[in-house]
Design an enzyme around this catalytic site. Sequence first.
Site, short mmCIF file in Angstrom:
data_model
loop_
_atom_site.label_atom_id
_atom_site.label_comp_id
_atom_site.label_asym_id
_atom_site.label_seq_id
_atom_site.Cartn_x
_atom_site.Cartn_y
_atom_site.Cartn_z
CE LYS A 14 121.64 53.37 68.04
NZ LYS A 14 122.61 53.31 69.15
NE ARG A 88 121.16 59.67 70.30
CZ ARG A 88 121.90 59.16 69.31
NH1 ARG A 88 121.43 59.06 68.11
NH2 ARG A 88 123.11 58.72 69.56
NE ARG A 127 131.50 53.25 67.27
CZ ARG A 127 130.23 53.55 67.57
NH1 ARG A 127 129.28 52.65 67.40
NH2 ARG A 127 129.95 54.73 68.07
NE ARG A 161 130.62 58.25 66.30
CZ ARG A 161 129.37 57.93 66.60
NH1 ARG A 161 128.74 56.99 65.90
NH2 ARG A 161 128.74 58.53 67.58
NE ARG A 172 128.42 58.78 71.82
CZ ARG A 172 129.30 57.98 71.22
NH1 ARG A 172 130.58 58.05 71.54
NH2 ARG A 172 128.91 57.12 70.32
#
Length: 219
Positions: A14, A88, A127, A161, A172
């Site tokens: 996203k 969400r 990431r 992160r 998550r």
Amino acid sequence: MINIILLGPPGAGKGTQAHRLVAERNMIQLSTGDMLREARTSGTAMGKMVADVMDRGDLVTDEIVIGLIDEKLQGDNGGGFIFDGFPRTLAQADALGALLKRSGRKLDAVIEMQVDDAALVARISGRFTCGDCGEVYHDDTKPTAKPGTCDKCGSSDLKRRADDNADSLKVRLMEYYKKTSPLIGYYYAKGDLHTVDGLAEIDTVAKSIANVLDQVRTS
Ligand code: AMP
């Protein structure tokens, strides 16, 4: 002006696609995740309150994120808003509808980025992002050209992160399936849902999203 939601689990891409839309179409990215991380970095009371919840991978309260979005909707909308990581929950989706209506705007499309869970783990575990411009990289699939330096802005402030780890990712994903995935049916029923293959190459996904935007602009 087009207002869209990018919907998908963590690691669906996203943020990557939102950055392209900002650069190419002058759209404004509203990422509640980025706003919450900013609140943490600047040490606000709200930032301190959400820190543990975020690191665990749980969702913060609807009230907090709805308040953040409400504030941003009062500002300039450029080429339109990209809601990234919001809504969400069903309560957030209802609130967004009401906020848009109140400000005389409407939602043009919800773009669901479909990916499979095995790919998400691989994507998230490699990431990292640029702390200055927000560009997203990956150890294997999109490394920086020069180690330790952002290709886009030259910054050396590259970050991972705190919640991009196996334990938080499990939480998550569970939060996504329990609380966010019902939004797929919600927006389908409203006639707003468009689905793209989020596993394709970044450029291919961008083209699929562009096709949706062209379609809703001319409809
Ligand atoms: P993201 O950057 O979108 O993956 O968000 C990172 C974390 O911020 C999430 O795991 C949640 O803890 C929190 N968060 C971001 N957006 C929302 C939202 N719309 N509702 C609740 N929590 C959120």
